[in-house]
Structure formats: structure tokens, C-alpha cells
Design an enzyme around this catalytic site. Sequence first.
Site, PDB file in Angstrom:
ATOM      1  N   GLU A   1      -5.158  -4.930  10.773  1.00  0.00           N
ATOM      2  CA  GLU A   1      -3.986  -3.812  10.650  1.00  0.00           C
ATOM      3  C   GLU A   1      -4.185  -2.926  12.127  1.00  0.00           C
ATOM      4  O   GLU A   1      -5.044  -2.177  12.138  1.00  0.00           O
ATOM      5  CB  GLU A   1      -4.060  -2.762   9.714  1.00  0.00           C
ATOM      6  CG  GLU A   1      -3.641  -3.344   8.432  1.00  0.00           C
ATOM      7  CD  GLU A   1      -3.265  -2.304   7.414  1.00  0.00           C
ATOM      8  OE1 GLU A   1      -2.213  -2.486   6.964  1.00  0.00           O
ATOM      9  OE2 GLU A   1      -3.696  -1.299   7.294  1.00  0.00           O
TER      10      GLU A   1
ATOM     11  N   ASN B   1       0.932  -1.171   0.096  1.00  0.00           N
ATOM     12  CA  ASN B   1      -0.020   0.115  -0.084  1.00  0.00           C
ATOM     13  C   ASN B   1       0.825   1.173   0.267  1.00  0.00           C
ATOM     14  O   ASN B   1       1.428   1.568   0.862  1.00  0.00           O
ATOM     15  CB  ASN B   1      -1.070  -0.086   1.384  1.00  0.00           C
ATOM     16  CG  ASN B   1      -1.691   1.207   1.158  1.00  0.00           C
ATOM     17  OD1 ASN B   1      -1.640   1.864   0.395  1.00  0.00           O
ATOM     18  ND2 ASN B   1      -2.424   1.279   2.538  1.00  0.00           N
TER      19      ASN B   1
ATOM     20  N   LYS C   1       0.132   4.220  -0.390  1.00  0.00           N
ATOM     21  CA  LYS C   1      -0.513   5.557   0.347  1.00  0.00           C
ATOM     22  C   LYS C   1      -0.298   6.686  -0.665  1.00  0.00           C
ATOM     23  O   LYS C   1      -0.258   6.438  -1.644  1.00  0.00           O
ATOM     24  CB  LYS C   1       0.190   5.703   1.860  1.00  0.00           C
ATOM     25  CG  LYS C   1      -0.182   4.348   2.823  1.00  0.00           C
ATOM     26  CD  LYS C   1       0.220   4.622   4.060  1.00  0.00           C
ATOM     27  CE  LYS C   1       0.045   3.112   4.856  1.00  0.00           C
ATOM     28  NZ  LYS C   1       0.057   3.305   6.123  1.00  0.00           N
TER      29      LYS C   1
ATOM     30  N   GLY D   1       2.651   2.480  10.805  1.00  0.00           N
ATOM     31  CA  GLY D   1       3.706   3.546  10.689  1.00  0.00           C
ATOM     32  C   GLY D   1       4.390   3.834  12.147  1.00  0.00           C
ATOM     33  O   GLY D   1       5.076   4.835  11.863  1.00  0.00           O
TER      34      GLY D   1
ATOM     35  N   SER E   1       3.617  -1.998  10.199  1.00  0.00           N
ATOM     36  CA  SER E   1       5.230  -2.114  10.123  1.00  0.00           C
ATOM     37  C   SER E   1       5.851  -3.261  10.014  1.00  0.00           C
ATOM     38  O   SER E   1       6.882  -3.767  10.636  1.00  0.00           O
ATOM     39  CB  SER E   1       5.477  -1.736  11.773  1.00  0.00           C
ATOM     40  OG  SER E   1       5.055  -0.386  12.069  1.00  0.00           O
TER      41      SER E   1
ATOM     42  N   GLU F   1      -6.625   4.577   8.221  1.00  0.00           N
ATOM     43  CA  GLU F   1      -6.506   6.045   7.929  1.00  0.00           C
ATOM     44  C   GLU F   1      -7.678   6.742   7.284  1.00  0.00           C
ATOM     45  O   GLU F   1      -7.851   7.948   7.189  1.00  0.00           O
ATOM     46  CB  GLU F   1      -5.221   6.403   6.786  1.00  0.00           C
ATOM     47  CG  GLU F   1      -3.828   6.033   7.780  1.00  0.00           C
ATOM     48  CD  GLU F   1      -2.767   5.344   6.715  1.00  0.00           C
ATOM     49  OE1 GLU F   1      -2.787   5.430   5.549  1.00  0.00           O
ATOM     50  OE2 GLU F   1      -1.848   4.813   7.262  1.00  0.00           O
TER      51      GLU F   1
ATOM     52  N   HIS G   1      -9.478   1.088   5.339  1.00  0.00           N
ATOM     53  CA  HIS G   1      -8.159   1.295   5.955  1.00  0.00           C
ATOM     54  C   HIS G   1      -8.281   2.476   7.062  1.00  0.00           C
ATOM     55  O   HIS G   1      -9.142   3.270   7.162  1.00  0.00           O
ATOM     56  CB  HIS G   1      -7.177   1.744   4.795  1.00  0.00           C
ATOM     57  CG  HIS G   1      -5.656   1.907   5.431  1.00  0.00           C
ATOM     58  ND1 HIS G   1      -5.498   2.815   6.351  1.00  0.00           N
ATOM     59  CD2 HIS G   1      -4.673   1.096   5.314  1.00  0.00           C
ATOM     60  CE1 HIS G   1      -4.100   2.616   6.580  1.00  0.00           C
ATOM     61  NE2 HIS G   1      -3.793   1.342   6.159  1.00  0.00           N
TER      62      HIS G   1
HETATM   63  P1  13P Z   1       3.031   0.375   7.680  1.00  0.00           P
HETATM   64  O1  13P Z   1       3.740  -0.780   7.013  1.00  0.00           O
HETATM   65  O2  13P Z   1       4.052   1.699   6.988  1.00  0.00           O
HETATM   66  O3  13P Z   1       3.060   0.559   9.114  1.00  0.00           O
HETATM   67  O4  13P Z   1       1.765   0.516   7.200  1.00  0.00           O
HETATM   68  C1  13P Z   1       0.960  -0.422   7.101  1.00  0.00           C
HETATM   69  C2  13P Z   1      -0.381  -0.003   6.346  1.00  0.00           C
HETATM   70  O5  13P Z   1      -1.057   0.695   7.025  1.00  0.00           O
HETATM   71  C3  13P Z   1      -0.600  -0.739   5.218  1.00  0.00           C
HETATM   72  O6  13P Z   1      -2.163  -0.623   4.612  1.00  0.00           O
END
Ligand code: 13P
Length: 249
Positions: free
Chosen positions: A167, A9, A11, A173, A211, A97, A95
Site C-alpha cells: 500500500e 478495510n 477503517k 485515500g 485508491s 495509518e 497499516h
Molecule cells: P483507499 O482505498 O481508501 O485508498 O484505502 C486503501 C487502504 O488504506 C486500505 O487498507
Amino acid sequence: MRRPLVTGNWKMHGSRSTIRALMTALCHGVKDRGAADILVLPPAIYIPDVIRLADGTRIAVGAQNVGDQDQGAYTGEIAADMLADFGCSHALVGHSERRLLYGETDALVAARFAAAQRHGLTPIFCVGETLEQRDAGETEAVVGAQLDVVAAKVGALALERAVVAYEPVWAIGTGRAASPEQAQAVHAFIRAHLATHGAGATRMRLLYGGSVKADMAGELFAMPDIDGALVGGASLKANEFLNIIARAD
Ligand code: 13P
């Protein structure tokens, strides 16, 4: 046997040139990296570029979000049939976010899930708890409720045709991944919970995200209910992502 799926992903990162460089390295590198299914989720505007670059490789392309409606007056949204029209195979829905930064509700997530499937896209349905919820011992209640809303809207058979990604918000992150045992415990709960809805949960792929790095991917993938990863930051580095893919057999 569930085939592993490793998803990147991206982002809201990149530019035409950095994405071209990343895809060139990935397309070359995946040739000798096992047999896992591989999916990348670029920012929407780059999807056509990435589809072209991935042509003839085993890298599939999907979207980070998908409109909850079919076509119409929905400014800023991208409909599932538009994504399918360009060759996308999957769409992320729910997600954290989107939920936390853009106020997406469980009901909206369920509508996006249904829209994706109406147009032949496989939803990757994200669930996960915050740190406060985990500390309060609410992980299963939170994740269970997130699954229930979608199950009630789309039904067990539709659920069965999706991928679920666990997740934990506190692991995204932060560099603080869930331990393989912590992730496995929630994955086992998710699979059992999906089965209570009548979904053929033993056939479903469940991904862990938060992560994920190459150095711990092998241990994660060795867990019985973890069928792959949803990788954020590490998917932007070709070598790191390829090393994660290599561990997914
Ligand atoms: P990270 O791997 O940067 O922690 O992000 C995970 C994520 O949100 C994947 O959708």
C-alpha cells in the site's frame, strides 16, 4: 494457483445500521460474483455483528489491528485469541495509518504479526513507501526493510503463512492509485525479496491497496504478481466493492 483475495478495510467508518445495510447488500451480491476469497475488516466493536451477518456466506471477517501481547494489562488492545474467539480469520498489521498516525514501529508490527499467528489468525502485513521516499528512489529499500524486520522476528515459514499488502502511502485515500505497472513492479520485488528470506514466495498472496476502484481492478488483477486488493473507501459502497470482487477471477 494463487486464489484471489479481495479485502475491504472499513477503517473507522459506519454505524450499526449502515454496517447492517452494507452487509445485507454484500451477502446477497457475492452469490453471483465469481469465486475470489472475500474478507471484510470492520471497526472492532462491530465484529460480532458482522460475523453474525456473514454467517453461511463466503465472506470472512477480520480485524484492522491486533494486540502484540497475549492477554494482560494492555489497556485498549484486543488480543489475537479474543478475535479468534469471535471467529475472525485475519488481522491487518502495519497499516500505514497505524505506523504514521499512531507511531507504530516496525518492531511493534512484527510483534503484532507474531501474536496473530500464535492464535491462528492470518496476518495481512502492510508495507509501502511515502511519496518522498518514492521520489527519492527509495521504494525498494523502504519496502525491503519493512519486510526484513518481520522476517527476522518470525522467520521464513511464518512469513509464508501470511498475506502481504503493498500500500503506497501516496495512493491511500488520494484517488491517485499506483498504475498497474507500478504496482506490479513492487509486487515482483516483494516476491523476490521474500524468496531471499527462504519463504515459498510463489505460493504467497500479495495484495495491492491504495485508491482501488472497480474501473481499474481488472487491469490490476491481470498483473502476474497481484493476487487481489486491499480496498478502503470503495469497500464502503456495496456495488463498487461487488464490482471489484467480480473482476478478481
Ligand atoms: P483507499 O482505498 O481508501 O485508498 O484505502 C486503501 C487502504 O488504506 C486500505 O487498507
